[in-house]
Design an enzyme around this catalytic site. Structure first.
Site, PDB file in Angstrom:
ATOM      1  N   HIS B  71       0.853  -1.199   0.000  1.00 29.81           N
ATOM      2  CA  HIS B  71       0.000   0.000   0.000  1.00 29.81           C
ATOM      3  C   HIS B  71       0.886   1.246   0.000  1.00 29.81           C
ATOM      4  CE1 HIS B  71      -2.931   3.018   1.239  1.00 29.81           C
ATOM      5  NE2 HIS B  71      -2.228   3.252   2.324  1.00 29.81           N
ATOM      6  N   ASP B 100       7.378  22.638 -25.464  1.00 34.00           N
ATOM      7  CA  ASP B 100       7.298  21.258 -24.970  1.00 34.00           C
ATOM      8  C   ASP B 100       8.340  21.109 -23.879  1.00 34.00           C
ATOM      9  OD1 ASP B 100       7.137  18.371 -24.706  1.00 34.00           O
ATOM     10  OD2 ASP B 100       6.234  18.362 -26.699  1.00 34.00           O
ATOM     11  N   TRP B 136       7.376  -0.319   4.109  1.00 31.85           N
ATOM     12  CA  TRP B 136       7.985   0.293   2.923  1.00 31.85           C
ATOM     13  C   TRP B 136       9.417   0.721   3.171  1.00 31.85           C
ATOM     14  CZ3 TRP B 136       9.365   5.494   1.424  1.00 31.85           C
ATOM     15  CH2 TRP B 136       9.349   6.406   2.466  1.00 31.85           C
ATOM     16  N   SER B 163      13.056   6.213 -13.222  1.00 31.46           N
ATOM     17  CA  SER B 163      12.000   7.010 -13.839  1.00 31.46           C
ATOM     18  C   SER B 163      11.933   8.401 -13.221  1.00 31.46           C
ATOM     19  CB  SER B 163      10.660   6.283 -13.690  1.00 31.46           C
ATOM     20  OG  SER B 163       9.599   7.152 -13.959  1.00 31.46           O
ATOM     21  N   SER B 164      11.978   8.469 -11.889  1.00 36.38           N
ATOM     22  CA  SER B 164      11.886   9.782 -11.225  1.00 36.38           C
ATOM     23  C   SER B 164      13.096  10.641 -11.545  1.00 36.38           C
ATOM     24  CB  SER B 164      11.821   9.654  -9.709  1.00 36.38           C
ATOM     25  OG  SER B 164      10.870   8.748  -9.341  1.00 36.38           O
ATOM     26  N   HIS B 247      13.643  11.182   4.326  1.00 37.39           N
ATOM     27  CA  HIS B 247      13.049  12.438   4.767  1.00 37.39           C
ATOM     28  C   HIS B 247      12.901  13.453   3.646  1.00 37.39           C
ATOM     29  CE1 HIS B 247      11.021  14.810   7.600  1.00 37.39           C
ATOM     30  NE2 HIS B 247      11.666  15.849   7.141  1.00 37.39           N
ATOM     31  N   GLU B 249      12.376  12.697   0.744  1.00 39.83           N
ATOM     32  CA  GLU B 249      11.288  12.127  -0.055  1.00 39.83           C
ATOM     33  C   GLU B 249       9.925  12.686   0.376  1.00 39.83           C
ATOM     34  OE1 GLU B 249      10.931  10.259  -2.638  1.00 39.83           O
ATOM     35  OE2 GLU B 249       8.818   9.696  -2.457  1.00 39.83           O
ATOM     36  N   TYR B 251       9.318  15.544   1.417  1.00 44.65           N
ATOM     37  CA  TYR B 251       9.171  16.889   0.859  1.00 44.65           C
ATOM     38  C   TYR B 251       9.069  16.851  -0.656  1.00 44.65           C
ATOM     39  CZ  TYR B 251       9.581  18.496   5.516  1.00 44.65           C
ATOM     40  OH  TYR B 251       9.316  18.707   6.834  1.00 44.65           O
ATOM     41  N   SER B 262      -0.573  27.049  -4.090  1.00 41.84           N
ATOM     42  CA  SER B 262      -0.195  28.443  -4.319  1.00 41.84           C
ATOM     43  C   SER B 262      -0.744  28.984  -5.633  1.00 41.84           C
ATOM     44  CB  SER B 262       1.334  28.595  -4.330  1.00 41.84           C
ATOM     45  OG  SER B 262       1.861  28.150  -3.112  1.00 41.84           O
ATOM     46  N   HIS B 296      15.556  11.899  12.891  1.00 42.75           N
ATOM     47  CA  HIS B 296      14.385  11.981  13.770  1.00 42.75           C
ATOM     48  C   HIS B 296      13.416  10.827  13.506  1.00 42.75           C
ATOM     49  CE1 HIS B 296      12.485  14.817  10.596  1.00 42.75           C
ATOM     50  NE2 HIS B 296      12.101  13.586  10.382  1.00 42.75           N
ATOM     51  N   HIS B 297      13.646  10.072  12.414  1.00 39.96           N
ATOM     52  CA  HIS B 297      12.822   8.885  12.175  1.00 39.96           C
ATOM     53  C   HIS B 297      13.291   7.700  13.009  1.00 39.96           C
ATOM     54  CE1 HIS B 297      10.582  10.449   8.686  1.00 39.96           C
ATOM     55  NE2 HIS B 297      11.652  11.173   8.490  1.00 39.96           N
ATOM     56  N   THR B 322       7.734  26.450   6.947  1.00 39.16           N
ATOM     57  CA  THR B 322       6.399  25.930   6.655  1.00 39.16           C
ATOM     58  C   THR B 322       5.350  26.898   7.167  1.00 39.16           C
ATOM     59  OG1 THR B 322       7.343  23.753   6.993  1.00 39.16           O
ATOM     60  CG2 THR B 322       4.972  23.857   6.744  1.00 39.16           C
ATOM     61  N   LYS B 325       4.722  29.687   4.835  1.00 42.78           N
ATOM     62  CA  LYS B 325       3.813  29.328   3.744  1.00 42.78           C
ATOM     63  C   LYS B 325       2.357  29.385   4.193  1.00 42.78           C
ATOM     64  CE  LYS B 325       6.625  26.666   0.757  1.00 42.78           C
ATOM     65  NZ  LYS B 325       6.046  27.337  -0.402  1.00 42.78           N
ATOM     66  N   ARG B 444       1.590   0.080  15.092  1.00 38.19           N
ATOM     67  CA  ARG B 444       1.267   0.031  13.682  1.00 38.19           C
ATOM     68  C   ARG B 444       1.673  -1.332  13.114  1.00 38.19           C
ATOM     69  NH1 ARG B 444       6.062   3.591  10.782  1.00 38.19           N
ATOM     70  NH2 ARG B 444       4.840   3.186   8.918  1.00 38.19           N
TER      71      ARG B 444
END
Lengths: 175, 520
Positions: B71, B100, B136, B163-164, B247, B249, B251, B262, B296-297, B322, B325, B444
């Site tokens: 998932h 293009d 994941w 790809s990315s 991390h 990722e 963002y 925006s 921090h993870h 943040t 924003k 979890r």
């Protein structure tokens, strides 16, 4: 197009560099931990003998032994804990018994907690310095001779030395 | 722009297989993403079904863990990242006045890797030993217990990463080299800015993930010991390398959402974006900070006090840009002439609920608190708040906002509003109670739980099913527009819309901006 090409080349170079950086993190991690001594790893080679004993304070050292559940062995320290003066040379044995019914070669990975104290945990002789072959059913007491560095900061009063026993990597493929 | 200079696209499947047109490829990305939304969503439904009652009813624990793992991988790499790549393909050339993307053939290649990578990833479910069940994050040594699927998981992550990276290179070159001459960098629309920064982040961290999974691969098959303690490696090292990617990722996922929001809020406030330049600097600061806070993870792996303090304080620092924003968006709406069409509703919900998720993020930045929240449902609530009503609502808002430009037809406003209210309510029914069960100690990634959590889990499952079903309304609304049902859209579409993309007809012609437009 040449503006495209030079930018693309730079970006591709950045990708390759970051891929390499991922691998460079492996030695960097070890070097960083070695310099700062923060992850509880102890030296893999013998330390020099202590030059003095600090009679002014005592430190408690506890011993833990665990093993990879995939290896059928009994593995335990003979002594659960010791109170000792920094600089005082001591020997503690860990007993291992091979219940697999076949000859095995084991590796013990040491770790000291709290991690920042690991650099002050000095081992003169340790069964973890070499791989240990065990015949089927063999029971063996494996000594570790160590002292706590008198330079250990005063805030550390309890240290834990733990070992986790694995089959050595050369053997794990046949597992 | 006349037909004499261009032949039309080929017809049938060949058009889509061989296309180098940014709009076609944008459409492919978006359709692919929509398909993956329902694939990943179906897995979420299985998770919620099993959690509806305590005990094991429908699936075994091994399969449950494969569901939570896939998932996440499908939603992150298959749904949300391709969705934003689709937006970038469609909108970046239109917004900067380029004909293009800079590298059209590469563009085709970076899309067509995706369906095969996703197929390979999902196919692992049918292999001996099942799919990956490690979560994941693919932590060793657990992930090394994956069965025959292991190399396929690694290769699909490699393909998704390639790809990315290719898409990111393409986007950077397009933005840097192909802007219409009178558009300096700081005059670029914010969506373009956020994607420029996101693309740099992708180039910075996706190769590191590729390195990490390559090390897992060689540990498993070639006898290396990067992460195996027995051979002198360290499993904690994997967590450092993974989160060095992981991390930034998050963002990579949220910055393009910021860009879409925006664009939308000024349109429906009929005011220019408040503090445009400060938004750009805030985005860049967030991107920079995201690269230096990863640990921090993993507070619970055991870290010296100095490390805990550093990662705690630098993480909290992210709240400042943040906050800039959030306040700028609020200030844009302040005394604006607001109207509440569906894109604006989703944007406002984003503003509320993303901020909510941001606050629980600040809570978890606190090391001592985090050690309690770690691996509980509290973290599940946190990241779903920033990803679902955060990133996904922004993507939905963007679809409603630009769909008339893409298809030439207005979506059904009533249907859109029903979709919004059902989604906004059910997303909270699903994820809000997860804070409470998490604080009360529900871990979890488990298929079963203590009886005290039964009522809230049943409640969350009902919310989850409702949320899942609501997305069928979205599908219906999008398909209606694609099939040409609905009012004809005007060129400007929205009364307050500003920007080059609204200067071209609706639907946008196959080729636009053959000559660079003038920015007013």
């Amino acid at each position: 197009m040449s503006a495209h090409r030079s930018l693309i080349n730079k970006l591709l170079l950045a990708c390759v560099a970051m891929f390499a950086f991922g691998f460079a993190l492996v030695p960097l991690y070890d070097v960083f931990c070695d310099i700062t001594g923060i992850n509880g790893k102890t030296d893999k080679v013998a330390a020099a003998a202590p030059d003095r004993i600090d009679r002014g304070r005592e430190v408690t050292v506890e011993f833990l032994a665990t093993h990879d559940p995939a290896v059928a062995v009994n593995f335990a320290p003979e002594t659960a804990r010791l109170r000792l003066n920094p600089g005082d040379l001591q020997t503690v044995s860990f007993v291992v018994e091979n219940r697999t019914g076949e000859p095995i070669v084991t590796t013990a990975v040491p770790s000291v907690s709290p991690g920042e104290a690991a650099r002050h945990f000095m081992k003169i002789e340790c069964f973890c310095f070499q791989e240990q072959p065990l015949a089927p059913g063999e029971r063996k007491a494996m000594p570790v001779q160590f002292y706590v560095d008198p330079e250990l900061p005063a805030r550390f009063k309890n240290l834990t030395l733990s070992y986790r026993l694995y089959r050595s990597v050369g053997q794990s493929a046949s597992r | 722009m006349s037909d004499t200079t261009h032949h039309g696209p080929p017809t049938g499947i060949r058009r889509w297989l061989f296309t180098t047109n940014h709009k076609d490829i944008g459409t492919l990305y978006l359709v692919f993403s929509l398909v993956m939304l329902f694939v990943g969503g179906a897995m979420a439904m299985i998770i919620r079904l099993e959690l509806f009652q305590p005990g094991l009813q429908f699936v075994n624990p091994e399969f449950f863990n494969q569901m939570t793992t896939l998932h996440a991988l499908v939603m992150v790499f298959g749904m949300i990242m391709p969705a934003f790549a689709g937006f970038a393909n469609w909108m970046v050339p239109l917004m900067i006045g380029a004909p293009d993307m800079a590298l059209p053939r590469l563009n085709n290649f970076s899309f067509w890797i995706l369906p095969f990578a996703a197929l390979m990833l999902v196919s692992t479910l049918f292999m001996p030993g099942g799919g990956p069940a490690s979560g994941w994050t693919l932590y060793p040594p657990l992930v090394l217990q994956t069965g025959d699927a292991f190399p396929f998981v690694i290769f699909s992550v490699h393909l998704l990463g390639i790809s990315s990276i290719l898409a990111a290179i393409n986007i950077i070159v397009t933005i840097m080299n192909m802007r219409t001459p009178d558009m300096p960098l700081l005059k670029m629309p914010l969506f373009v800015w956020t994607w420029l920064i996101t693309a740099y982040l992708l180039i910075l961290v996706m190769p590191v993930l590729a390195g990490a999974v390559t090390m897992l691969f060689t540990d498993q098959f070639f006898g290396t010991s990067f992460f195996q303690a027995a051979g002198g490696g360290d499993p904690v090292l994997f967590q450092h390398i993974f989160w060095f990617f992981g991390h930034p990722e998050v963002y990579i996922i949220i910055l393009p959402s910021f860009g879409i929001i925006s664009q939308i809020i000024p349109t429906f406030s009929r005011k220019p974006l408040f503090g445009h330049d400060s938004m750009v600097y805030a985005t860049a600061s967030i991107a920079f900070l995201s690269c230096i806070v990863w640990a921090h993870h993993m507070f619970t792996v055991g870290m010296p006090l100095a490390g805990q303090l550093y990662f705690m304080l630098s993480t909290m620092l992210i709240a400042i840009p943040t906050g800039v924003k959030i306040f700028n968006w609020t200030a844009t709406m302040w005394r604006g002439s607001l109207s509440f069409e569906t894109p604006m509703l989703f944007a406002i919900a984003f503003l509320f609920l993303f901020t909510f998720g941001g606050f629980s993020g600040v809570m978890m930045a606190l090391t001592p608190a985090d050690i309690q929240y770690h691996d509980s449902y509290f973290i599940v609530a946190h990241f779903h708040y920033v990803l679902v009503p955060g990133a996904m609502f922004a993507a939905i808002a963007g679809v409603y906002y630009w769909l008339p430009k893409w298809t030439g037809h207005m979506y059904d406003e009533r249907l859109g509003k029903i979709h919004f209210w059902l989604s906004a309510i059910s997303v909270n029914l699903t994820f809000f109670p997860q804070h409470f069960v998490g604080l009360a100690g529900m871990p979890r990634r488990i298929p079963d739980y203590a009886l005290q959590f039964a009522d809230l889990n049943a409640f969350m499952s009902i919310g989850g099913f409702l949320f899942g079903l609501s997305q069928l309304l979205f599908l219906w609304g999008v398909v209606r527009c694609m099939r040409g049902i609905g009012d004809k859209a005007t060129d400007r579409v929205w009364e307050g819309a500003q920007g080059l993309e609204w200067e071209v007809p609706s639907p946008a012609p196959y080729h636009t901006f053959d000559t660079p437009p003038v920015v007013k």
